[in-house]
Scaffold this motif. Sequence first.
Motif, mmCIF file in Angstrom:
data_model
loop_
_atom_site.group_PDB
_atom_site.id
_atom_site.type_symbol
_atom_site.label_atom_id
_atom_site.label_comp_id
_atom_site.label_asym_id
_atom_site.label_seq_id
_atom_site.Cartn_x
_atom_site.Cartn_y
_atom_site.Cartn_z
ATOM 1 N N LYS A 224 1.155 5.216 1.524
ATOM 2 C CA LYS A 224 0.761 5.764 2.904
ATOM 3 C C LYS A 224 0.989 7.438 2.619
ATOM 4 O O LYS A 224 1.878 7.881 2.140
ATOM 5 N N ASP B 133 -3.840 4.976 4.365
ATOM 6 C CA ASP B 133 -3.251 3.889 3.561
ATOM 7 C C ASP B 133 -4.086 3.604 2.483
ATOM 8 O O ASP B 133 -5.425 3.349 2.404
ATOM 9 N N SER C 110 0.792 -0.999 0.000
ATOM 10 C CA SER C 110 -0.032 -0.030 -0.020
ATOM 11 C C SER C 110 0.839 1.231 -0.090
ATOM 12 O O SER C 110 2.018 1.227 0.313
#
Length: 119
Positions: free
Chosen positions: A4, A13, A2
Amino acid sequence: MSVKLQNEIGTIDINADVISTIAGISAIECYGLVGMASKSATDGLVQLLKRDNMNKGVKVYFEDNLIIIDLYVIVQFGTKISVVANNIRDKVRYNVENLTGQKVKKVNINIEGVRVLEV
């Protein structure tokens, strides 16, 4: 994997599946594209995906907080492939950067097939 986003209020996220869905929807809107392709690893057959599974024709990687997107597509017969690929690349990059706030390093277009559209 992911991406951030962090600021003084908190952290966001964004999952790679979300980015691949954004990229798939953006690509399918482009003229000259028949659909996304899924390549079977066992027999090498290319399969045209339905709208529900568009993100399976997209792979997302992260490198130094930059996004790299690989698209596997099927284009319409009679269209100039380079023009279609450039339109897809521009639209996917714009939408992903606009919606996620992250920079896209590369959008790689893999032409998996050509189809004649039936009238």
